[in-house]
Design a protein around this motif. Structure first.
Motif, PDB file in Angstrom:
ATOM      1  N   ALA A  82       0.820  -1.216   0.000  1.00  0.00           N
ATOM      2  CA  ALA A  82       0.000   0.000   0.000  1.00  0.00           C
ATOM      3  C   ALA A  82       0.848   1.259   0.000  1.00  0.00           C
ATOM      4  CB  ALA A  82      -0.940  -0.014   1.202  1.00  0.00           C
ATOM      5  N   LEU A  83       1.923   1.268   0.777  1.00  0.00           N
ATOM      6  CA  LEU A  83       2.773   2.462   0.828  1.00  0.00           C
ATOM      7  C   LEU A  83       3.531   2.654  -0.477  1.00  0.00           C
ATOM      8  CD1 LEU A  83       4.105   2.317   4.495  1.00  0.00           C
ATOM      9  CD2 LEU A  83       2.632   4.084   3.495  1.00  0.00           C
ATOM     10  N   VAL A  84       3.983   1.574  -1.078  1.00  0.00           N
ATOM     11  CA  VAL A  84       4.641   1.689  -2.386  1.00  0.00           C
ATOM     12  C   VAL A  84       3.666   2.265  -3.414  1.00  0.00           C
ATOM     13  CG1 VAL A  84       5.570   0.348  -4.322  1.00  0.00           C
ATOM     14  CG2 VAL A  84       6.370  -0.098  -1.999  1.00  0.00           C
ATOM     15  N   ALA A  85       2.433   1.814  -3.389  1.00  0.00           N
ATOM     16  CA  ALA A  85       1.417   2.337  -4.302  1.00  0.00           C
ATOM     17  C   ALA A  85       1.183   3.824  -4.093  1.00  0.00           C
ATOM     18  CB  ALA A  85       0.112   1.576  -4.124  1.00  0.00           C
ATOM     19  N   ALA A  86       1.421   4.281  -2.840  1.00  0.00           N
ATOM     20  CA  ALA A  86       1.257   5.705  -2.527  1.00  0.00           C
ATOM     21  C   ALA A  86       2.525   6.506  -2.799  1.00  0.00           C
ATOM     22  CB  ALA A  86       0.853   5.852  -1.062  1.00  0.00           C
ATOM     23  N   GLY A  87       3.560   5.843  -3.293  1.00  0.00           N
ATOM     24  CA  GLY A  87       4.793   6.539  -3.643  1.00  0.00           C
ATOM     25  C   GLY A  87       5.741   6.771  -2.493  1.00  0.00           C
ATOM     26  N   VAL A  88       5.607   6.005  -1.408  1.00  0.00           N
ATOM     27  CA  VAL A  88       6.456   6.185  -0.234  1.00  0.00           C
ATOM     28  C   VAL A  88       7.682   5.274  -0.342  1.00  0.00           C
ATOM     29  CG1 VAL A  88       6.593   5.946   2.276  1.00  0.00           C
ATOM     30  CG2 VAL A  88       4.487   6.805   1.215  1.00  0.00           C
ATOM     31  N   PRO A  89       8.907   5.810  -0.259  1.00  0.00           N
ATOM     32  CA  PRO A  89      10.119   4.973  -0.294  1.00  0.00           C
ATOM     33  C   PRO A  89      10.229   4.153   0.987  1.00  0.00           C
ATOM     34  CG  PRO A  89      10.618   7.296  -0.745  1.00  0.00           C
ATOM     35  CD  PRO A  89       9.234   7.245  -0.191  1.00  0.00           C
ATOM     36  N   LEU A  90      10.595   2.877   0.847  1.00  0.00           N
ATOM     37  CA  LEU A  90      10.581   1.979   1.988  1.00  0.00           C
ATOM     38  C   LEU A  90      11.841   1.147   2.111  1.00  0.00           C
ATOM     39  CD1 LEU A  90       6.999   0.438   1.596  1.00  0.00           C
ATOM     40  CD2 LEU A  90       7.663   2.341   3.077  1.00  0.00           C
ATOM     41  N   SER A  91      12.162   0.825   3.364  1.00  0.00           N
ATOM     42  CA  SER A  91      13.102  -0.242   3.671  1.00  0.00           C
ATOM     43  C   SER A  91      12.344  -1.284   4.482  1.00  0.00           C
ATOM     44  CB  SER A  91      14.312   0.281   4.451  1.00  0.00           C
ATOM     45  OG  SER A  91      13.908   0.930   5.634  1.00  0.00           O
ATOM     46  N   ALA A 103       9.624  -8.519   0.329  1.00  0.00           N
ATOM     47  CA  ALA A 103       9.463  -7.066   0.472  1.00  0.00           C
ATOM     48  C   ALA A 103      10.038  -6.329  -0.733  1.00  0.00           C
ATOM     49  CB  ALA A 103      10.135  -6.596   1.755  1.00  0.00           C
ATOM     50  N   LEU A 104      11.189  -6.772  -1.215  1.00  0.00           N
ATOM     51  CA  LEU A 104      11.775  -6.163  -2.412  1.00  0.00           C
ATOM     52  C   LEU A 104      10.860  -6.360  -3.614  1.00  0.00           C
ATOM     53  CD1 LEU A 104      15.513  -7.224  -1.997  1.00  0.00           C
ATOM     54  CD2 LEU A 104      14.557  -4.948  -1.592  1.00  0.00           C
ATOM     55  N   ASP A 105      10.303  -7.557  -3.743  1.00  0.00           N
ATOM     56  CA  ASP A 105       9.369  -7.823  -4.846  1.00  0.00           C
ATOM     57  C   ASP A 105       8.149  -6.914  -4.768  1.00  0.00           C
ATOM     58  OD1 ASP A 105      10.987  -9.797  -5.902  1.00  0.00           O
ATOM     59  OD2 ASP A 105       9.865 -11.458  -4.995  1.00  0.00           O
ATOM     60  N   ALA A 106       7.756  -6.547  -3.539  1.00  0.00           N
ATOM     61  CA  ALA A 106       6.594  -5.671  -3.341  1.00  0.00           C
ATOM     62  C   ALA A 106       6.938  -4.203  -3.528  1.00  0.00           C
ATOM     63  CB  ALA A 106       6.005  -5.895  -1.954  1.00  0.00           C
ATOM     64  N   GLY A 107       8.240  -3.889  -3.679  1.00  0.00           N
ATOM     65  CA  GLY A 107       8.626  -2.515  -3.974  1.00  0.00           C
ATOM     66  C   GLY A 107       9.522  -1.838  -2.968  1.00  0.00           C
ATOM     67  N   ALA A 108       9.904  -2.533  -1.887  1.00  0.00           N
ATOM     68  CA  ALA A 108      10.858  -1.938  -0.945  1.00  0.00           C
ATOM     69  C   ALA A 108      12.195  -1.714  -1.640  1.00  0.00           C
ATOM     70  CB  ALA A 108      11.033  -2.840   0.277  1.00  0.00           C
ATOM     71  N   LEU A 109      12.939  -0.711  -1.190  1.00  0.00           N
ATOM     72  CA  LEU A 109      14.193  -0.323  -1.839  1.00  0.00           C
ATOM     73  C   LEU A 109      15.428  -0.821  -1.103  1.00  0.00           C
ATOM     74  CD1 LEU A 109      13.357   3.439  -2.507  1.00  0.00           C
ATOM     75  CD2 LEU A 109      13.181   1.554  -4.142  1.00  0.00           C
ATOM     76  N   VAL A 110      15.309  -0.994   0.222  1.00  0.00           N
ATOM     77  CA  VAL A 110      16.463  -1.234   1.074  1.00  0.00           C
ATOM     78  C   VAL A 110      16.156  -2.385   2.025  1.00  0.00           C
ATOM     79  CG1 VAL A 110      17.962  -0.215   2.867  1.00  0.00           C
ATOM     80  CG2 VAL A 110      17.121   1.212   0.980  1.00  0.00           C
ATOM     81  N   CYS A 132      20.502  -4.107  -4.196  1.00  0.00           N
ATOM     82  CA  CYS A 132      19.861  -3.053  -3.416  1.00  0.00           C
ATOM     83  C   CYS A 132      20.745  -2.655  -2.235  1.00  0.00           C
ATOM     84  CB  CYS A 132      18.506  -3.534  -2.892  1.00  0.00           C
ATOM     85  SG  CYS A 132      18.628  -4.836  -1.639  1.00  0.00           S
ATOM     86  N   PRO A 133      20.535  -1.488  -1.665  1.00  0.00           N
ATOM     87  CA  PRO A 133      21.253  -1.125  -0.451  1.00  0.00           C
ATOM     88  C   PRO A 133      20.943  -2.097   0.676  1.00  0.00           C
ATOM     89  CG  PRO A 133      20.272   0.818  -1.455  1.00  0.00           C
ATOM     90  CD  PRO A 133      19.702  -0.365  -2.175  1.00  0.00           C
ATOM     91  N   LEU A 134      21.968  -2.417   1.460  1.00  0.00           N
ATOM     92  CA  LEU A 134      21.846  -3.361   2.567  1.00  0.00           C
ATOM     93  C   LEU A 134      22.466  -2.741   3.813  1.00  0.00           C
ATOM     94  CD1 LEU A 134      21.377  -6.201   3.851  1.00  0.00           C
ATOM     95  CD2 LEU A 134      23.616  -6.853   2.895  1.00  0.00           C
ATOM     96  N   VAL A 135      21.665  -2.610   4.864  1.00  0.00           N
ATOM     97  CA  VAL A 135      22.170  -2.129   6.145  1.00  0.00           C
ATOM     98  C   VAL A 135      22.629  -3.337   6.953  1.00  0.00           C
ATOM     99  CG1 VAL A 135      21.682  -0.858   8.266  1.00  0.00           C
ATOM    100  CG2 VAL A 135      20.560  -0.184   6.124  1.00  0.00           C
ATOM    101  N   LEU A 136      23.902  -3.303   7.366  1.00  0.00           N
ATOM    102  CA  LEU A 136      24.473  -4.345   8.208  1.00  0.00           C
ATOM    103  C   LEU A 136      24.657  -3.776   9.611  1.00  0.00           C
ATOM    104  CD1 LEU A 136      27.274  -5.626   5.804  1.00  0.00           C
ATOM    105  CD2 LEU A 136      25.081  -6.753   6.260  1.00  0.00           C
ATOM    106  N   MET A 137      23.847  -4.236  10.539  1.00  0.00           N
ATOM    107  CA  MET A 137      23.966  -3.746  11.915  1.00  0.00           C
ATOM    108  C   MET A 137      24.857  -4.674  12.721  1.00  0.00           C
ATOM    109  SD  MET A 137      21.034  -2.995  14.783  1.00  0.00           S
ATOM    110  CE  MET A 137      21.377  -4.551  15.617  1.00  0.00           C
ATOM    111  N   HIS A 138      25.554  -4.106  13.702  1.00  0.00           N
ATOM    112  CA  HIS A 138      26.336  -4.938  14.613  1.00  0.00           C
ATOM    113  C   HIS A 138      25.378  -5.696  15.530  1.00  0.00           C
ATOM    114  CE1 HIS A 138      28.531  -5.905  18.337  1.00  0.00           C
ATOM    115  NE2 HIS A 138      29.477  -6.245  17.474  1.00  0.00           N
TER     116      HIS A 138
END
Length: 284
Positions: A82-91, A103-110, A132-138
């Motif tokens: 729904a948020l992707v359809a509304a044009g909201v960038p997501l991780s 999530a990536l298939d649904a339109g998430a970017l990160v 895609c960008p990947l956040v690696l947390m400790h």
């Protein structure tokens, strides 16, 4: 340049808004389990100035029980779609490769993986394939046992070394270096003194040469700092000012982005900081 590239190469600190679609997150658990409420809040944070919204379907608060992948997917996918359809960038905030891929298939970017790729060995492969960008947390272990793992010789150097290992493993899996973001993992297998030490020495993490995401928002060590006369920690909804202060200090140190619950206040504070003409990010 795609949307992920634009985020990675932002000329100012990125503001990542937190959207927990869980019943048990430490700060806002239960508020956004309804899809309509979650979508409305995600869109509102975007209007307030968030550059990206981080959607998570599994609580990682200390002591939290794990949920299965089916439950996590059922929580996040309708909201992401729904948020992707509304044009909201997501991780997507997940430690599971299966959830990240969906999530990536649904339109998430990160992908924002708080385990740094340790919880699921397939995660880095998913990120590499999607480019895609990947956040690696400790991270050292799941929520149930994170505090017993808060043992360090030198927390700054140990976290720096362990993040370096996560970076090497991601690169070996095919993730491009210019797609990686690192996060010191404040509050994850760290006590208050260790969180403050990492915050005071962000330069050591920046020296690794990767964008740094700083995520102190409303965490318990801020509540302890702001404890009342009886020693009771300030509750999460009373930690906004402290969170904003940490975000500005981190931005001045040169971080790539801040992950926050209080988007409007953070955006306003960062605007004031930039108006001084002396933002550390530009000087680096």
């Amino acid at each position: 340049m795609d949307d992920g590239d634009r985020l990675l190469h932002s000329a100012r600190p990125v503001v990542m808004g937190v959207l927990n679609v869980t019943p048990d997150s430490f700060s806002d658990g239960g508020r956004y389990t309804d899809v309509e409420a979650a979508v409305a809040y995600g869109a509102e944070m975007c209007r307030q100035g968030a550059d990206i919204i981080d959607v998570g379907g599994e609580s990682t608060r200390p002591g939290a029980d794990r949920v299965d992948a089916k439950t996590e997917l059922a929580r996040v996918l309708p909201v992401i779609s729904a948020l992707v359809a509304a044009g909201v960038p997501l991780s997507v905030d997940t430690t599971r490769a299966e959830v990240a891929a969906a999530a990536l298939d649904a339109g998430a970017l990160v992908i924002n993986d708080v385990s740094g790729g340790l919880a699921d060995p397939e995660m880095t492969g998913v990120a590499a394939a999607a480019d895609c960008p990947l956040v690696l947390m400790h991270w050292r272990g799941h929520s149930r046992r994170m505090y017993e793992l808060a043992q360090y010789d030198d927390v700054v150097e140990d976290v720096r070394r362990e993040l370096g290992q996560r970076i090497e493993e991601a690169l070996a899996a095919g993730v491009r270096a210019d797609r990686l973001i690192i996060d010191p993992g404040l509050g994850f297998a760290k006590n208050a003194a260790q969180n403050w030490a990492l915050s005071a020495h962000l330069d050591r993490l920046l020296d690794l040469g990767y964008p740094v995401l700083y995520a102190a928002s409303r965490k318990s060590y801020l509540g302890s700092l702001l404890a009342g006369p009886d020693g009771s920690p300030r509750p999460p909804d009373g930690r906004t000012a402290a969170t904003v202060a940490t975000s500005v200090l981190a931005a001045a140190a040169g971080v790539w982005g801040v992950r926050v619950h209080d988007v409007r206040q953070t955006v306003d504070a960062l605007a004031v900081w930039r108006a001084t003409g002396r933002p550390g990010l530009v000087a680096r």
